[in-house]
Scaffold this motif. Structure first.
Motif: not given
Length: 222
Positions: A2-5, A8-9, A12, A34-35, A37, A46
């Motif tokens: 999914k889209h990675i913010h 947040r990345l 992590n 963590n990303h 979907k 997390y």
């Protein structure tokens, strides 16, 4: 994936920098899990992968992480065995409180089963097998080699039998104990090493033996 913010990345990656020891595999697993979907992060949830891990989610499975979920961990005598999570056949894993699966431990959910973790940890080589419901209360201490078996591994007369297992808050399950289907363990109870629990254990009691029997009441442990 999914889209990675971006923020947040970065968080992590900073977390895994403390554990990865320059391992490209661990860096990649942290980013992916963590990303991914298929894994739903809610609240402050997390996944922190700190040793080789396998998470296998089939199309109809659900994984919801609402709190820090640490997977793996380097022990004094490293087993070299991956920590494993497998969810299939409509299974659900919910992490509602901070929980740690140490190296070589595993969770297997089949047949639409549901495992709910409210907080605590499972030590090296501990295992959960669920085809119905396993619920573990906050502050659970699950020692090395413990087996929590909520369902039969094979069908008997065409049916897979399962009965819910409830483990209360602040329960200590000793090394290589076995918790069988249909058992409830009350808050603050202690299960002795090697015990085979086939019946309910009341809150604040110490149970030992095969089959496990209560030998002491009103126990307090830290």
């Amino acid at each position: 994936m999914k889209h990675i913010h971006p923020k947040r990345l970065i968080r992590n990656l900073l977390r895994v920098a403390c554990h990865a020891r320059f391992s490209p595999k661990l860096w990649w697993q942290n980013v992916c899990y963590n990303h991914w979907k298929k894994i739903r992060m809610e609240n402050a949830g997390y996944i922190d992968v700190i040793s080789p891990t396998e998470i296998n989610l089939y199309d109809d499975s659900t994984c919801i992480i609402r709190a820090p979920f640490v997977v793996g961990g380097f022990t004094i005598a490293q087993s070299g065995i991956n920590t494993r999570i497998g969810i299939k056949m409509g299974g659900v894993l919910e992490v509602n409180g901070s929980f740690h699966l140490l190296e070589g431990s595993s969770i297997v959910i089949i047949n639409g089963g549901r495992v709910v973790l409210h907080g605590g940890y499972m030590n090296v080589g501990a295992k959960i097998v669920c085809g119905g419901l396993v619920e573990i209360g906050e502050g659970a201490t699950i020692a090395p080699g413990v087996v929590i078996h909520e369902c039969d591994a094979h069908e008997i007369e065409g049916r897979l039998s399962s009965k819910p297992i409830y483990i209360g808050k602040h329960v200590w399950i000793g090394e290589k104990a076995i918790i069988l289907k249909g058992v409830s363990i009350g808050d603050g109870a202690i299960i002795g090493a090697g015990a085979v629990v086939t019946k309910d254990v009341p809150a604040g009691c110490l149970a030992v033996g095969n089959p496990a029997k209560v030998i002491r009441e009103n126990v307090i442990w830290k």
